[in-house]
Design an enzyme around this catalytic site. Structure first.
Site, PDB file in Angstrom:
ATOM      1  N   ASN A  10      44.355  33.997  45.086  1.00 38.37           N
ATOM      2  CA  ASN A  10      44.800  35.421  45.166  1.00 38.37           C
ATOM      3  C   ASN A  10      43.356  35.674  44.753  1.00 38.37           C
ATOM      4  O   ASN A  10      42.913  35.807  43.322  1.00 38.37           O
ATOM      5  CB  ASN A  10      45.883  35.816  44.221  1.00 38.37           C
ATOM      6  CG  ASN A  10      45.793  37.372  44.244  1.00 38.37           C
ATOM      7  OD1 ASN A  10      45.224  38.050  45.260  1.00 38.37           O
ATOM      8  ND2 ASN A  10      46.369  37.935  43.477  1.00 38.37           N
ATOM      9  N   LYS A  12      42.206  38.641  44.878  1.00 39.61           N
ATOM     10  CA  LYS A  12      42.342  39.984  44.440  1.00 39.61           C
ATOM     11  C   LYS A  12      40.955  40.922  44.957  1.00 39.61           C
ATOM     12  O   LYS A  12      40.667  40.395  46.355  1.00 39.61           O
ATOM     13  CB  LYS A  12      42.138  40.320  42.960  1.00 39.61           C
ATOM     14  CG  LYS A  12      43.037  39.415  42.301  1.00 39.61           C
ATOM     15  CD  LYS A  12      43.269  39.641  40.832  1.00 39.61           C
ATOM     16  CE  LYS A  12      44.033  38.581  40.057  1.00 39.61           C
ATOM     17  NZ  LYS A  12      45.037  38.893  39.045  1.00 39.61           N
ATOM     18  N   HIS A  96      52.792  41.832  44.792  1.00 37.42           N
ATOM     19  CA  HIS A  96      52.077  41.355  43.432  1.00 37.42           C
ATOM     20  C   HIS A  96      52.308  42.386  42.351  1.00 37.42           C
ATOM     21  O   HIS A  96      52.122  43.680  42.629  1.00 37.42           O
ATOM     22  CB  HIS A  96      50.631  41.138  43.737  1.00 37.42           C
ATOM     23  CG  HIS A  96      49.741  40.394  42.424  1.00 37.42           C
ATOM     24  ND1 HIS A  96      49.195  41.315  41.680  1.00 37.42           N
ATOM     25  CD2 HIS A  96      49.606  39.211  42.578  1.00 37.42           C
ATOM     26  CE1 HIS A  96      48.620  40.405  40.869  1.00 37.42           C
ATOM     27  NE2 HIS A  96      48.809  39.065  41.531  1.00 37.42           N
ATOM     28  N   GLU A  98      50.256  43.838  40.453  1.00 36.43           N
ATOM     29  CA  GLU A  98      49.163  44.810  40.446  1.00 36.43           C
ATOM     30  C   GLU A  98      49.307  45.816  41.618  1.00 36.43           C
ATOM     31  O   GLU A  98      49.113  46.981  41.273  1.00 36.43           O
ATOM     32  CB  GLU A  98      47.871  44.094  40.824  1.00 36.43           C
ATOM     33  CG  GLU A  98      47.247  43.472  39.549  1.00 36.43           C
ATOM     34  CD  GLU A  98      46.236  42.391  39.605  1.00 36.43           C
ATOM     35  OE1 GLU A  98      45.818  41.938  40.777  1.00 36.43           O
ATOM     36  OE2 GLU A  98      46.113  41.534  38.561  1.00 36.43           O
ATOM     37  N   GLU A 168      55.718  35.604  38.326  1.00 36.38           N
ATOM     38  CA  GLU A 168      54.533  35.788  37.430  1.00 36.38           C
ATOM     39  C   GLU A 168      54.777  36.990  36.603  1.00 36.38           C
ATOM     40  O   GLU A 168      54.796  38.006  36.735  1.00 36.38           O
ATOM     41  CB  GLU A 168      53.521  36.465  38.600  1.00 36.38           C
ATOM     42  CG  GLU A 168      53.124  35.400  39.630  1.00 36.38           C
ATOM     43  CD  GLU A 168      51.582  36.147  40.087  1.00 36.38           C
ATOM     44  OE1 GLU A 168      50.900  35.000  40.238  1.00 36.38           O
ATOM     45  OE2 GLU A 168      51.416  37.272  40.495  1.00 36.38           O
ATOM     46  N   GLY A 174      45.876  37.278  34.233  1.00 35.00           N
ATOM     47  CA  GLY A 174      44.573  37.752  33.944  1.00 35.00           C
ATOM     48  C   GLY A 174      44.337  37.868  32.304  1.00 35.00           C
ATOM     49  O   GLY A 174      43.134  38.486  31.955  1.00 35.00           O
ATOM     50  N   SER A 214      47.302  33.018  34.564  1.00 36.32           N
ATOM     51  CA  SER A 214      46.336  32.255  33.934  1.00 36.32           C
ATOM     52  C   SER A 214      46.459  30.862  34.125  1.00 36.32           C
ATOM     53  O   SER A 214      46.442  30.022  33.345  1.00 36.32           O
ATOM     54  CB  SER A 214      46.248  32.669  32.449  1.00 36.32           C
ATOM     55  OG  SER A 214      46.102  33.822  32.280  1.00 36.32           O
TER      56      SER A 214
END
Ligand code: PEP
Length: 250
Positions: A10, A12, A96, A98, A168, A174, A214
């Site tokens: 991904n 991003k 996701h 985010e 996730e 991150g 991560s």
């Protein structure tokens, strides 16, 4: 039949088309003849076409990071499943964290997108996962059950085979904090058990549940050693061709 692991990048909101092309030039030789895992790269929309062209004949599949649920319409700034199909994308990341956090996506919307992706034969990688406060309050299982039920609502077992779920934990995305393989395996078991109840034993047994948060070259092997972990969704460490290839070749 064992589940074929899937390792997805991904990217991003990183990489111009030229940078994406450069990545593929360096990455593909490092995974040539790699058949053990399915490899998927998800660039931003503007780079999908160049990455698809670069990946032709390589066995690496290309996906999007999001899509609208409608085929077309007055939805400024959005991209439809038909458009993704038309350029040759095969996968799409949905929900996701985010997207949930910054773009107000909720399970109801993600469920609509999931139904649309299945309708259009795009392989959906649907993300679920708890935030730190929920984990610390002992609510992880409750959150995973709510999200799993929410995103899968109204989906028939007969349509569900392509679905991939990515667990996730938001506190691990991150941040450099990885869930231990045991934490991930426990969460995956909760999700698989719920999918068993919702969609039956066959779908649950064949469902690939990826871990994301991560994942790096130095922890990929330990994570992938868990039988409950069927692959990885990789953010930061997928931006560098050597690093992502090391993860793929765990
Ligand atoms: C992600 O973006 O899905 C992700 C897991 O990011 P990172 O690997 O950087 O934690």
């Amino acid at each position: 039949m064992p589940r074929k692991p899937l390792i997805a990048a991904n990217w991003k909101m990183y990489k111009t088309p030229a940078q994406a092309q450069e990545f593929m030039k360096n990455f593909l030789p490092l995974v040539a003849n790699h058949h053990r895992d399915e490899i998927v790269v998800c660039p931003s929309f503007t780079s999908i076409s160049v990455v698809i062209a670069a990946a032709t004949g390589s066995g690496v599949a290309i996906g999007a990071q999001n899509m609208h649920f409608a085929d077309e319409g007055a939805y400024t700034g959005e991209t439809s499943p038909l458009m993704l199909k038309a350029i040759g994308a095969t996968h799409v990341i949905l929900g996701h964290s985010e997207r949930r956090q910054y773009f107000a996506e909720n399970d109801e919307l993600i469920n609509k997108k999931l139904k649309s992706a299945l309708h259009h034969a795009l392989i959906p990688i649907v993300c679920v996962g708890e935030v730190l406060a929920e984990r610390e309050a002992g609510k992880t299982e409750q959150v995973l059950l709510r999200q799993t039920r929410g995103v899968l609502a109204g989906i028939a077992a007969s349509a569900a085979a392509p679905i991939v779920i990515a667990y996730e934990p938001v506190w691990a995305i991150g941040t450099g904090k990885t869930a231990t393989p045991q934490i991930a395996a426990e969460a995956h078991a909760v999700i698989r058990n719920e999918v068993n109840k919702l969609l039956g034993a066959e779908i649950a047994a064949n469902l690939r549940i990826l871990y994301g948060g991560s994942v790096k070259p130095d922890n990929a092997t330990a994570l992938m050693a868990e039988t409950e972990i069927d692959g990885a969704l990789v953010g930061g460490a997928s931006l560098d061709p050597q690093s992502f290839a090391k993860i793929v070749n765990y």
